[in-house]
Design a protein around this motif. Structure first.
Motif, PDB file in Angstrom:
ATOM      1  N   LYS A  53      40.091  37.563  36.868  1.00 32.75           N
ATOM      2  CA  LYS A  53      38.910  38.408  36.689  1.00 32.75           C
ATOM      3  C   LYS A  53      39.366  39.860  36.644  1.00 32.75           C
ATOM      4  CE  LYS A  53      35.956  35.169  39.183  1.00 32.75           C
ATOM      5  NZ  LYS A  53      35.309  34.579  38.057  1.00 32.75           N
ATOM      6  N   PRO A  54      38.630  40.704  35.938  1.00 37.38           N
ATOM      7  CA  PRO A  54      39.061  42.103  35.791  1.00 37.38           C
ATOM      8  C   PRO A  54      38.639  43.013  36.944  1.00 37.38           C
ATOM      9  CG  PRO A  54      37.165  41.687  34.396  1.00 37.38           C
ATOM     10  CD  PRO A  54      37.514  40.372  35.049  1.00 37.38           C
ATOM     11  N   LEU A  55      39.433  44.039  37.141  1.00 38.43           N
ATOM     12  CA  LEU A  55      39.113  45.096  38.091  1.00 38.43           C
ATOM     13  C   LEU A  55      37.984  45.937  37.516  1.00 38.43           C
ATOM     14  CD1 LEU A  55      39.896  46.771  40.648  1.00 38.43           C
ATOM     15  CD2 LEU A  55      41.391  48.082  39.131  1.00 38.43           C
ATOM     16  N   GLU A  56      36.988  46.214  38.333  1.00 41.46           N
ATOM     17  CA  GLU A  56      35.846  47.006  37.872  1.00 41.46           C
ATOM     18  C   GLU A  56      35.852  48.416  38.438  1.00 41.46           C
ATOM     19  OE1 GLU A  56      31.248  45.979  37.071  1.00 41.46           O
ATOM     20  OE2 GLU A  56      31.990  45.392  39.039  1.00 41.46           O
ATOM     21  N   ASP A  67      41.288  54.812  57.289  1.00 40.24           N
ATOM     22  CA  ASP A  67      40.772  55.108  55.957  1.00 40.24           C
ATOM     23  C   ASP A  67      40.834  53.807  55.167  1.00 40.24           C
ATOM     24  OD1 ASP A  67      40.495  57.750  56.716  1.00 40.24           O
ATOM     25  OD2 ASP A  67      42.232  58.464  55.582  1.00 40.24           O
ATOM     26  N   ARG A  68      39.879  53.627  54.242  1.00 42.33           N
ATOM     27  CA  ARG A  68      39.739  52.353  53.539  1.00 42.33           C
ATOM     28  C   ARG A  68      39.741  52.553  52.023  1.00 42.33           C
ATOM     29  NH1 ARG A  68      35.415  48.015  55.389  1.00 42.33           N
ATOM     30  NH2 ARG A  68      37.264  47.495  56.602  1.00 42.33           N
ATOM     31  N   MET A  69      40.419  51.627  51.321  1.00 43.30           N
ATOM     32  CA  MET A  69      40.368  51.555  49.862  1.00 43.30           C
ATOM     33  C   MET A  69      39.840  50.169  49.505  1.00 43.30           C
ATOM     34  SD  MET A  69      43.367  52.200  47.027  1.00 43.30           S
ATOM     35  CE  MET A  69      43.193  53.984  47.064  1.00 43.30           C
ATOM     36  N   VAL A  70      38.844  50.130  48.607  1.00 42.24           N
ATOM     37  CA  VAL A  70      38.218  48.868  48.204  1.00 42.24           C
ATOM     38  C   VAL A  70      38.383  48.687  46.699  1.00 42.24           C
ATOM     39  CG1 VAL A  70      36.062  47.548  48.104  1.00 42.24           C
ATOM     40  CG2 VAL A  70      36.505  49.057  50.048  1.00 42.24           C
ATOM     41  N   PHE A  71      38.851  47.506  46.315  1.00 46.59           N
ATOM     42  CA  PHE A  71      38.995  47.129  44.905  1.00 46.59           C
ATOM     43  C   PHE A  71      37.862  46.168  44.581  1.00 46.59           C
ATOM     44  CE2 PHE A  71      43.072  48.457  46.368  1.00 46.59           C
ATOM     45  CZ  PHE A  71      43.684  49.068  45.283  1.00 46.59           C
ATOM     46  N   ASP A  72      36.978  46.565  43.663  1.00 49.24           N
ATOM     47  CA  ASP A  72      35.855  45.723  43.245  1.00 49.24           C
ATOM     48  C   ASP A  72      36.301  44.895  42.046  1.00 49.24           C
ATOM     49  OD1 ASP A  72      34.150  46.939  45.145  1.00 49.24           O
ATOM     50  OD2 ASP A  72      33.718  48.571  43.751  1.00 49.24           O
ATOM     51  N   ILE A  73      36.234  43.576  42.180  1.00 49.61           N
ATOM     52  CA  ILE A  73      36.657  42.674  41.120  1.00 49.61           C
ATOM     53  C   ILE A  73      35.407  42.130  40.432  1.00 49.61           C
ATOM     54  CG2 ILE A  73      38.066  40.668  40.545  1.00 49.61           C
ATOM     55  CD1 ILE A  73      39.578  43.051  41.954  1.00 49.61           C
ATOM     56  N   LYS A  74      35.290  42.389  39.140  1.00 49.70           N
ATOM     57  CA  LYS A  74      34.093  42.025  38.382  1.00 49.70           C
ATOM     58  C   LYS A  74      33.887  40.508  38.370  1.00 49.70           C
ATOM     59  CE  LYS A  74      31.790  42.934  34.027  1.00 49.70           C
ATOM     60  NZ  LYS A  74      31.856  43.664  32.774  1.00 49.70           N
ATOM     61  N   GLY A  75      32.728  40.102  38.832  1.00 46.16           N
ATOM     62  CA  GLY A  75      32.361  38.689  38.816  1.00 46.16           C
ATOM     63  C   GLY A  75      32.967  37.862  39.939  1.00 46.16           C
ATOM     64  N   ALA A  76      33.783  38.470  40.808  1.00 37.28           N
ATOM     65  CA  ALA A  76      34.386  37.715  41.905  1.00 37.28           C
ATOM     66  C   ALA A  76      33.364  37.485  43.012  1.00 37.28           C
ATOM     67  CB  ALA A  76      35.604  38.452  42.450  1.00 37.28           C
ATOM     68  N   THR A  77      33.492  36.350  43.654  1.00 34.72           N
ATOM     69  CA  THR A  77      32.621  36.014  44.781  1.00 34.72           C
ATOM     70  C   THR A  77      33.488  35.742  46.007  1.00 34.72           C
ATOM     71  OG1 THR A  77      32.688  33.627  44.401  1.00 34.72           O
ATOM     72  CG2 THR A  77      31.013  34.896  43.176  1.00 34.72           C
ATOM     73  N   ALA A  78      32.856  35.454  47.115  1.00 39.29           N
ATOM     74  CA  ALA A  78      33.593  35.146  48.344  1.00 39.29           C
ATOM     75  C   ALA A  78      34.471  33.911  48.173  1.00 39.29           C
ATOM     76  CB  ALA A  78      32.615  34.947  49.495  1.00 39.29           C
ATOM     77  N   ALA A  79      34.120  33.028  47.233  1.00 35.96           N
ATOM     78  CA  ALA A  79      34.895  31.805  47.011  1.00 35.96           C
ATOM     79  C   ALA A  79      36.160  32.048  46.187  1.00 35.96           C
ATOM     80  CB  ALA A  79      34.014  30.772  46.315  1.00 35.96           C
ATOM     81  N   ASP A  80      36.245  33.166  45.486  1.00 39.06           N
ATOM     82  CA  ASP A  80      37.407  33.464  44.642  1.00 39.06           C
ATOM     83  C   ASP A  80      38.519  34.113  45.452  1.00 39.06           C
ATOM     84  OD1 ASP A  80      36.252  32.696  42.091  1.00 39.06           O
ATOM     85  OD2 ASP A  80      35.010  34.497  42.256  1.00 39.06           O
ATOM     86  N   ARG A  81      39.738  33.604  45.315  1.00 42.13           N
ATOM     87  CA  ARG A  81      40.895  34.258  45.942  1.00 42.13           C
ATOM     88  C   ARG A  81      41.347  35.393  45.045  1.00 42.13           C
ATOM     89  NH1 ARG A  81      45.533  30.359  46.896  1.00 42.13           N
ATOM     90  NH2 ARG A  81      46.742  32.251  47.195  1.00 42.13           N
ATOM     91  N   ILE A  82      41.628  36.526  45.651  1.00 41.25           N
ATOM     92  CA  ILE A  82      42.143  37.686  44.930  1.00 41.25           C
ATOM     93  C   ILE A  82      43.557  37.932  45.451  1.00 41.25           C
ATOM     94  CG2 ILE A  82      41.843  40.133  44.441  1.00 41.25           C
ATOM     95  CD1 ILE A  82      38.831  39.697  45.180  1.00 41.25           C
ATOM     96  N   GLY A  83      44.524  37.800  44.561  1.00 34.34           N
ATOM     97  CA  GLY A  83      45.909  37.995  44.968  1.00 34.34           C
ATOM     98  C   GLY A  83      46.251  39.459  45.151  1.00 34.34           C
ATOM     99  N   TYR A  84      47.333  39.708  45.895  1.00 30.37           N
ATOM    100  CA  TYR A  84      47.771  41.081  46.121  1.00 30.37           C
ATOM    101  C   TYR A  84      49.206  41.098  46.628  1.00 30.37           C
ATOM    102  CZ  TYR A  84      46.638  39.759  50.906  1.00 30.37           C
ATOM    103  OH  TYR A  84      46.573  39.099  52.108  1.00 30.37           O
ATOM    104  N   ARG A  85      49.840  42.249  46.462  1.00 32.67           N
ATOM    105  CA  ARG A  85      51.111  42.592  47.098  1.00 32.67           C
ATOM    106  C   ARG A  85      50.958  44.026  47.556  1.00 32.67           C
ATOM    107  NH1 ARG A  85      55.625  41.648  42.963  1.00 32.67           N
ATOM    108  NH2 ARG A  85      53.928  41.897  41.510  1.00 32.67           N
TER     109      ARG A  85
END
Length: 192
Positions: A53-56, A67-85
């Motif tokens: 899914k794309p980054l929005e 301090d907090r940074m939030v990445f909003d993923i278009k169309g992602a829900t709580a059930a979707d895993r979002i990978g990261y490093r």
């Protein structure tokens, strides 16, 4: 602009149930240091999933402890895993080219999110980041920990960002309702 970012961060915290920890600790009469306990450490964090899914959007906010940074993923829900490093690096090198990107601050946190900055099907941009430039719409002036932000690239399904912080400080990474969240503590000693 920062007021809106702070207000949005507060709403996200409240709706995700994340603000309760500090409030509950203070409600029972514990000290501010106890409310800011951050045994997160500063070692790399990784989840290899690619969301597809794309980054929005990318936004930031402040808390009394971090301090907090939030990445909003278009169309992602709580059930979707979002990978990261996510991890500290000496130099931010742009994925794909290896070109160094200057990032202000005492330490650089490299964040790679398993979401591209464009729509796979149409090829159109979903996030307006430009390589080597500050994140659009993000102003971290006046933050206690954050010093600078830089968009690096969107390469092979990952978006890469450099986050300049005051020093190498503890951080945590987690997913909340289709958002990837990176918190960087204000200090090591758990005091805000």
């Amino acid at each position: 602009m920062r007021r809106w970012g702070t207000a949005i961060a507060a709403i996200v915290l409240a709706s995700a149930g994340l603000a309760g920890t500090a409030g509950a600790a203070q409600a029972v009469g514990t000290s501010s240091a106890a409310a800011c306990a951050t045994a997160w450490g500063s070692l790399d964090r990784t989840d290899p999933a690619l969301s597809g899914k794309p980054l929005e959007n990318i936004r930031t906010g402040q808390n009394e402890c971090y301090d907090r940074m939030v990445f909003d993923i278009k169309g992602a829900t709580a059930a979707d895993r979002i990978g990261y490093r996510v991890g500290y690096v000496e130099t931010l090198n742009q994925a794909g080219t290896g070109d160094p990107i200057p990032v202000g601050g005492g330490a650089i946190l490299e964040i790679k999110v398993g979401a591209s900055s464009y729509d796979y099907e149409t090829g159109k941009s979903t996030y307006p980041g430009k390589a080597r430039q500050p994140l659009p719409g993000v102003d971290v002036s006046g933050y206690q920990t954050f010093r600078d932000t830089r968009y690096a690239s969107s390469f092979e399904g990952e978006t890469q960002v450099g986050l300049g912080v005051r020093a190498r400080l503890p951080f945590r990474v987690f997913q909340s309702d289709g958002h990837l969240v990176v918190d960087v503590a204000h200090s090591w000693n758990a005091a805000s």
